[in-house]
Scaffold this motif. Structure first.
Motif, PDB file in Angstrom:
ATOM      1  N   HIS A  83       0.699  -1.277   0.154  1.00  0.00           N
ATOM      2  CA  HIS A  83       0.131   0.196  -0.073  1.00  0.00           C
ATOM      3  C   HIS A  83       0.924   1.313   0.088  1.00  0.00           C
ATOM      4  O   HIS A  83       1.922   1.364   0.720  1.00  0.00           O
ATOM      5  CB  HIS A  83      -0.732   0.027   1.181  1.00  0.00           C
ATOM      6  CG  HIS A  83      -2.119  -0.844   1.118  1.00  0.00           C
ATOM      7  ND1 HIS A  83      -2.951  -1.331   2.096  1.00  0.00           N
ATOM      8  CD2 HIS A  83      -2.526  -1.459  -0.226  1.00  0.00           C
ATOM      9  CE1 HIS A  83      -3.715  -2.291   1.475  1.00  0.00           C
ATOM     10  NE2 HIS A  83      -3.528  -2.076   0.139  1.00  0.00           N
ATOM     11  N   LEU A  84       0.403   2.396  -0.717  1.00  0.00           N
ATOM     12  CA  LEU A  84       1.110   3.407  -1.096  1.00  0.00           C
ATOM     13  C   LEU A  84       1.480   4.275   0.566  1.00  0.00           C
ATOM     14  O   LEU A  84       2.589   4.627   0.350  1.00  0.00           O
ATOM     15  CB  LEU A  84       0.466   4.376  -1.772  1.00  0.00           C
ATOM     16  CG  LEU A  84       0.796   5.811  -2.017  1.00  0.00           C
ATOM     17  CD1 LEU A  84       0.694   6.097  -3.515  1.00  0.00           C
ATOM     18  CD2 LEU A  84      -0.043   6.963  -1.383  1.00  0.00           C
ATOM     19  N   PHE A 115      -1.579   4.103  -8.463  1.00  0.00           N
ATOM     20  CA  PHE A 115      -1.721   4.954  -7.273  1.00  0.00           C
ATOM     21  C   PHE A 115      -1.100   6.436  -7.641  1.00  0.00           C
ATOM     22  O   PHE A 115      -1.654   7.577  -7.524  1.00  0.00           O
ATOM     23  CB  PHE A 115      -1.096   4.640  -5.968  1.00  0.00           C
ATOM     24  CG  PHE A 115      -1.649   3.571  -5.135  1.00  0.00           C
ATOM     25  CD1 PHE A 115      -2.992   3.583  -4.849  1.00  0.00           C
ATOM     26  CD2 PHE A 115      -1.081   2.564  -4.696  1.00  0.00           C
ATOM     27  CE1 PHE A 115      -3.706   2.875  -4.185  1.00  0.00           C
ATOM     28  CE2 PHE A 115      -1.778   1.413  -4.051  1.00  0.00           C
ATOM     29  CZ  PHE A 115      -3.013   1.671  -3.944  1.00  0.00           C
TER      30      PHE A 115
END
Length: 315
Positions: A83-84, A115
């Motif tokens: 996840h970013l 993203f």
């Protein structure tokens, strides 16, 4: 030699909490662009960074803090999952080894460019969030939106610095980093929050950095994960000797928070089952009352996303 507690570096993106000699939690300050918790570990002859925040600017401060605390530059970065908000600061550490599972590396390669493009092509995102803040009457949801606006603003501000930065070393199950003072085990039991989640365990100190496998005081997002696998992972982690737990979002806890997290996952599973049995639908999940136990949790919208996700997976 590590720095004395009273001389902890300060940052507007995170606060540092000493956990043991050479071990610090870097707790995110909401709305500043860090967006998740991280860690700094001086194992004696190397400095480990556990997760790297959502923005290069916040990661810059993390790198500076690590050097001030340990007397050396960061030498290893660990990525817990793709996840970013945990890996977009990796580009600040592109000159040192970055370690993740093979699957996490693959997911970063696929997902991070998506993203990045979302935030580079951000027309209207900030304006829309501001409108939602003005319209929101619920104070908890309004606070969530204000925090998101801060995170979005900092990410968009940093977009010119964005560059895909992939882990350079991968592992399958566990990798041990042996230092002159601390041995650190970087471990995966599979995927729960995402398709692959890793955590850092310091067995002598009995400290564990769980990233988003653990949320304390926040609703945990299950949309890209598997609740049953997540529960299995947490139950397995409970077999480890643990005194202090660092969450991916929220605060620091004791081993008891593992039971709290397990209870939360069981609760949303049961709520989704009860909702369908009572004739509820995906479209009207917003009519569900959040259990009183969780009404004070941050990111309240995640609760409803979770129920919708569970219902969609039952189709």
């Amino acid at each position: 030699m590590t720095v004395l507690t009273e001389f902890l570096p300060e940052s507007k993106y995170f606060s540092l909490t000493p956990l043991a000699d050479g071990v610090w939690a870097a707790l995110s300050i909401p709305g500043t662009g860090s967006w998740s918790n991280a860690g700094i570990i001086d194992i004696g002859d190397q400095t480990i960074i556990f997760d790297a925040f959502a923005t290069p600017t916040a990661a810059d401060d993390l790198r500076i803090a690590a050097e001030k605390l340990t007397g050396r530059q960061a030498t290893i970065v660990l990525n817990s999952h793709y996840h970013l908000d945990h890996v977009n600061g990796d580009q600040v550490f592109k000159d040192v080894p970055i370690i993740s599972t093979k699957l996490t590396r693959e997911q970063i390669a696929i997902q991070q460019p998506k993203f990045i493009e979302i935030f580079k092509d951000n027309a209207g995102l900030l304006d829309q969030t501001k409108v939602e803040i003005e319209q929101e009457k619920n104070p908890e949801k309004r606070q969530e939106l204000e925090d998101l606006l801060g995170e979005y603003s900092m990410i968009i501000k940093d977009t010119e610095r964005f560059k895909l930065t992939l882990p350079t070393i991968t592992f399958e199950d566990e990798i041990t980093l042996n230092g002159a003072r601390i041995s650190a085990n970087f471990i995966t039991y599979g995927g729960g929050h995402t398709s692959s989640d890793s955590f850092l365990y310091l067995p002598k100190e009995q400290i564990i950095f769980l990233a988003d496998l653990m949320h304390i005081g926040y609703h945990a997002d299950i949309r890209q994960g598997n609740v049953d696998h997540w529960l299995d992972i947490l139950k397995k982690i409970k077999n480890l000797k643990i005194k202090k737990v660092v969450s991916g979002h929220g605060t620091i806890g004791t081993a008891k928070v593992l039971d709290d997290m397990i209870d939360y996952l069981y609760a949303i599973k049961q709520i989704s089952i009860d909702w369908i049995r009572s004739g509820g639908t995906i479209e009207n999940v917003d009519q569900i009352d959040v259990p009183e136990k969780y009404t004070s949790y941050g990111a309240p919208s995640i609760f409803y996303y979770n129920i919708k996700s569970l219902l969609e997976k039952k189709k």
